[in-house]
Structure formats: structure tokens, C-alpha cells
Scaffold this motif. Structure first.
Motif, mmCIF file in Angstrom:
data_model
loop_
_atom_site.group_PDB
_atom_site.id
_atom_site.type_symbol
_atom_site.label_atom_id
_atom_site.label_comp_id
_atom_site.label_asym_id
_atom_site.label_seq_id
_atom_site.Cartn_x
_atom_site.Cartn_y
_atom_site.Cartn_z
ATOM 1 N N UNK A 139 8.703 -0.769 -13.375
ATOM 2 C CA UNK A 139 8.841 0.039 -14.594
ATOM 3 C C UNK A 139 7.499 0.522 -15.139
ATOM 4 N N UNK A 140 6.403 -0.114 -14.748
ATOM 5 C CA UNK A 140 5.059 0.354 -15.117
ATOM 6 C C UNK A 140 4.246 0.424 -13.825
ATOM 7 N N UNK A 141 3.034 1.021 -13.890
ATOM 8 C CA UNK A 141 2.184 1.135 -12.695
ATOM 9 C C UNK A 141 1.947 -0.242 -12.095
ATOM 10 N N UNK A 142 2.383 -0.439 -10.884
ATOM 11 C CA UNK A 142 2.329 -1.753 -10.237
ATOM 12 C C UNK A 142 1.902 -1.571 -8.793
ATOM 13 N N UNK A 143 1.106 -2.528 -8.297
ATOM 14 C CA UNK A 143 0.769 -2.466 -6.876
ATOM 15 C C UNK A 143 1.027 -3.816 -6.215
ATOM 16 N N UNK A 144 1.367 -3.727 -4.938
ATOM 17 C CA UNK A 144 1.346 -4.895 -4.073
ATOM 18 C C UNK A 144 -0.032 -4.974 -3.454
ATOM 19 N N UNK A 145 -0.283 -6.045 -2.685
ATOM 20 C CA UNK A 145 -1.597 -6.207 -2.068
ATOM 21 C C UNK A 145 -1.453 -6.582 -0.596
ATOM 22 N N UNK A 146 -2.410 -6.087 0.204
ATOM 23 C CA UNK A 146 -2.542 -6.551 1.585
ATOM 24 C C UNK A 146 -3.935 -7.138 1.706
ATOM 25 N N UNK A 147 -3.995 -8.382 2.189
ATOM 26 C CA UNK A 147 -5.287 -9.051 2.376
ATOM 27 C C UNK A 147 -5.466 -9.319 3.855
ATOM 28 N N UNK A 148 -6.553 -8.810 4.421
ATOM 29 C CA UNK A 148 -6.838 -9.047 5.827
ATOM 30 C C UNK A 148 -8.091 -9.900 5.949
ATOM 31 N N UNK A 149 -7.954 -11.032 6.635
ATOM 32 C CA UNK A 149 -9.084 -11.930 6.850
ATOM 33 C C UNK A 149 -9.269 -12.153 8.335
ATOM 34 N N UNK A 150 -10.198 -13.041 8.696
ATOM 35 C CA UNK A 150 -10.473 -13.295 10.113
ATOM 36 C C UNK A 150 -9.250 -13.833 10.855
ATOM 37 N N UNK A 151 -8.340 -14.529 10.156
ATOM 38 C CA UNK A 151 -7.200 -15.104 10.874
ATOM 39 C C UNK A 151 -5.892 -14.401 10.561
ATOM 40 N N UNK A 160 8.790 -5.238 -7.741
ATOM 41 C CA UNK A 160 9.228 -3.939 -7.241
ATOM 42 C C UNK A 160 10.720 -3.927 -6.965
ATOM 43 N N UNK A 161 11.314 -2.760 -7.122
ATOM 44 C CA UNK A 161 12.631 -2.496 -6.573
ATOM 45 C C UNK A 161 12.426 -1.766 -5.259
ATOM 46 N N UNK A 162 13.452 -1.062 -4.790
ATOM 47 C CA UNK A 162 13.323 -0.338 -3.526
ATOM 48 C C UNK A 162 12.092 0.563 -3.529
ATOM 49 N N UNK A 163 11.340 0.514 -2.428
ATOM 50 C CA UNK A 163 10.077 1.242 -2.332
ATOM 51 C C UNK A 163 9.884 1.653 -0.878
ATOM 52 N N UNK A 164 8.922 2.527 -0.594
ATOM 53 C CA UNK A 164 8.743 2.992 0.790
ATOM 54 C C UNK A 164 7.344 2.749 1.340
ATOM 55 N N UNK A 165 6.337 3.104 0.544
ATOM 56 C CA UNK A 165 4.985 3.149 1.094
ATOM 57 C C UNK A 165 4.531 1.775 1.616
ATOM 58 N N UNK A 166 4.874 0.706 0.886
ATOM 59 C CA UNK A 166 4.453 -0.637 1.317
ATOM 60 C C UNK A 166 4.907 -0.908 2.750
ATOM 61 N N UNK A 167 6.142 -0.546 3.045
ATOM 62 C CA UNK A 167 6.688 -0.849 4.382
ATOM 63 C C UNK A 167 6.039 0.038 5.442
ATOM 64 N N UNK A 206 17.983 -4.089 2.495
ATOM 65 C CA UNK A 206 17.836 -2.672 2.869
ATOM 66 C C UNK A 206 16.351 -2.313 2.983
ATOM 67 N N UNK A 207 15.522 -2.842 2.084
ATOM 68 C CA UNK A 207 14.088 -2.547 2.140
ATOM 69 C C UNK A 207 13.427 -3.228 3.337
ATOM 70 N N UNK A 208 13.780 -4.482 3.594
ATOM 71 C CA UNK A 208 13.151 -5.193 4.720
ATOM 72 C C UNK A 208 13.495 -4.529 6.055
ATOM 73 N N UNK A 209 14.631 -3.866 6.109
ATOM 74 C CA UNK A 209 15.006 -3.160 7.350
ATOM 75 C C UNK A 209 14.131 -1.925 7.592
ATOM 76 N N UNK A 210 13.317 -1.562 6.610
ATOM 77 C CA UNK A 210 12.345 -0.475 6.820
ATOM 78 C C UNK A 210 11.164 -0.968 7.661
ATOM 79 N N UNK A 211 11.046 -2.287 7.834
ATOM 80 C CA UNK A 211 10.030 -2.842 8.728
ATOM 81 C C UNK A 211 10.511 -2.699 10.173
#
Ligand SMILES: [Zn+2]
Ligand SMILES: [Zn+2]
Length: 255
Positions: A139-151, A160-167, A206-211
Motif C-alpha cells: 500500500x506504500x512504497x515498499x521494496x524486497x531485497x536480494x543479498x548476494x554473498x560469497x556463499x 507485498x501482494x501479487x507482484x512481477x518484477x521480484x520474480x 500463483x506468484x511462486x509459479x512465476x519462478x
């Protein structure tokens, strides 16, 4: 990677804590229970807190951890968030009315907290991780995060509700070790979930099936509302073609 579940619920009771996770004792994902769920030493070890959005259940313990760290003369805690969240924290939270402005205490040069603005999908190096904020649908500006490390990499959905870009971004990511994703309400509360920008089990699947390969990715669920805990868990247990676990307080995952 060591992932500690400090708070994993969409509400609070003595047995439920609001969202906060700690990666390798250095990086917090949201601040819903960083002081109610971590001892002082663990609070002081943190280097970074990534904040998905400005709702109170994700920011509340920034107030109390700042107070503790200030008195302990800890290094500045980096608070990574998007522009809208930082603006809201400055205007409505650390505004010298609700709480002191710890970005200026004890001094502007050596503050207790330091804001780090994260632009959508622009990687920033924080505490040894490549961190990206991905806009999601709340409902307000919200982000998820991806963290990439050595492992490997960890992804966090934020609210979030249904979304696209994250997937889409996750489908391009090599070595995703785990995904923390929200689910809040049971299917029968779909209307409430939709207006409040949250998932039910039916929109989650439904969203996880976008993976591309949802079965291969350990998917850790959080943000269930305490009132609906059992019902949502039951409905999630019936979802097929995915690799789900509901997180609990004090869970630890080695990824
Ligand atoms: Zn929210
Ligand atoms: Zn929330």
C-alpha cells in the motif's frame, strides 16, 4: 550463510514478534523486533539494517536499538532503504518529537544511525554483500531485497501482494539459496488481503509459479497474522509444486 529468525509474524503477542531477520549476525532484514528479540551483544554486532518500508511493524525497534547503540558508543548502524522510507523515517519517526533524531546524535559526523538510500535494482555493497532493492506491490512504497554473498544469495519479499518484477529478477539470479516471502491472511480474507497489499495462500502460490523452478528454492514463509496462524499454516501445507516452510521464532537456517 546463517539466517536467524528474530520476528516472523504480522502482529504481536507474547508468542508472536513482528518482522526481523538477521543474516550472519551482521545484516538485519527489517526492524520489527530487533530489541525485543535480540540480546544486547547481538544488537551491537549488527552493521546494517535493511528496511523494506515505513510501516510500524517493520521499523519500530529502530527506535530502541538506536538508543542502546548510542549509549554503547557502537559504530553507526547503516539503515538501508528506499527514498520514500528514509523520508518517512526522518519526518515521522526520528523527528525529535516521536523520538530523537539519531542520525545527528551524538554528532552529525559520528551518528548512531546513518541512512543509505537504495535505488531500485542498483546494487550497493553493504557488510560484504551485494544488496539490491526490488520494488514490490504494497500500500506504500515498499521494496524486497536480494543479498548476494560469497556463499550464494538470499531474497526477502518485504510486505507485498501479487507482484512481477521480484520474480523476474530472481529467475535471472544464480545460486538463490532461500527465499523469505510473506503470507498474511487465509484465502477467505482475500478482500482484506487485496486492499492491504498482502498475500493469501492462493495468491502466494500463483506468484511462486512465476519462478522457473519454485520446487528447487527453499521458501520460508513469514508475516502470518497471529489471529489466522493455524488456518494459514493449514492452507499453505496443501500447496503443491513448491518447497515451503513456515518460519518460527528462533529458527536458524544454514543456507
Ligand atoms: Zn506493510
Ligand atoms: Zn508488515
Amino acid at each position: 550463510m546463517d539466517l536467524r529468525v528474530v520476528g516472523c509474524h504480522g502482529g504481536e503477542t507474547p508468542k508472536h514478534r513482528t518482522s526481523a531477520f538477521v543474516l550472519d549476525e551482521k545484516v538485519a532484514l527489517d526492524a520489527g523486533s530487533l530489541t525485543s528479540g535480540l540480546d544486547l551483544a547481538a544488537q551491537l554486532r549488527l552493521e546494517v539494517c535493511l528496511v523494506s518500508h515505513a510501516h510500524l511493524d517493520h521499523i519500530r525497534d529502530l527506535a530502541t536499538i538506536a538508543d542502546n547503540r548510542c549509549q554503547a558508543e557502537a559504530e553507526p548502524l547503516l539503515v538501508g532503504a528506499n527514498r520514500a522510507t528514509i523520508d518517512a523515517l526522518k519526518a515521522h519517526f526520528f523527528n525529535n518529537i516521536i523520538w530523537p533524531d539519531f542520525s545527528q546524535i551524538p554528532s552529525g559526523d559520528q551518528p548512531t544511525i546513518k541512512f543509505v538510500e537504495l535505488e531500485p535494482e542498483v546494487p550497493v555493497e553493504l557488510a560484504g554483500y551485494k544488496v539490491r532493492a526490488i520494488d514490490v506491490s504494497h500500500t506504500i512504497d515498499t521494496c524486497g531485497f536480494i543479498l548476494e554473498g560469497p556463499s550464494g544469495a538470499l531474497a526477502y519479499s518485504g510486505d507485498t501482494g501479487p507482484t512481477d518484477r521480484l520474480w523476474e529478477v530472481l529467475n535471472e539470479l544464480p545460486d538463490l539459496r532461500a527465499l523469505l516471502v510473506e503470507v498474511s491472511f487465509p484465502d477467505r480474507e482475500q478482500r482484506l488481503a487485496t486492499v492491504s497489499g498482502h498475500h493469501t495462500p492462493q495468491t502466494l502460490i500463483a506468484d511462486l509459479k512465476k519462478l522457473t523452478n519454485p520446487k528447487d528454492i527453499p521458501t520460508l514463509l513469514y508475516h502470518i497474522k497471529p489471529v489466522f496462524q493455524r488456518e494459514v499454516e493449514k492452507q499453505c501445507a496443501q500447496l503443491k509444486g513448491v518447497n515451503l516452510a513456515v518460519t518460527a521464532l528462533e529458527d536458524r537456517f544454514v543456507l
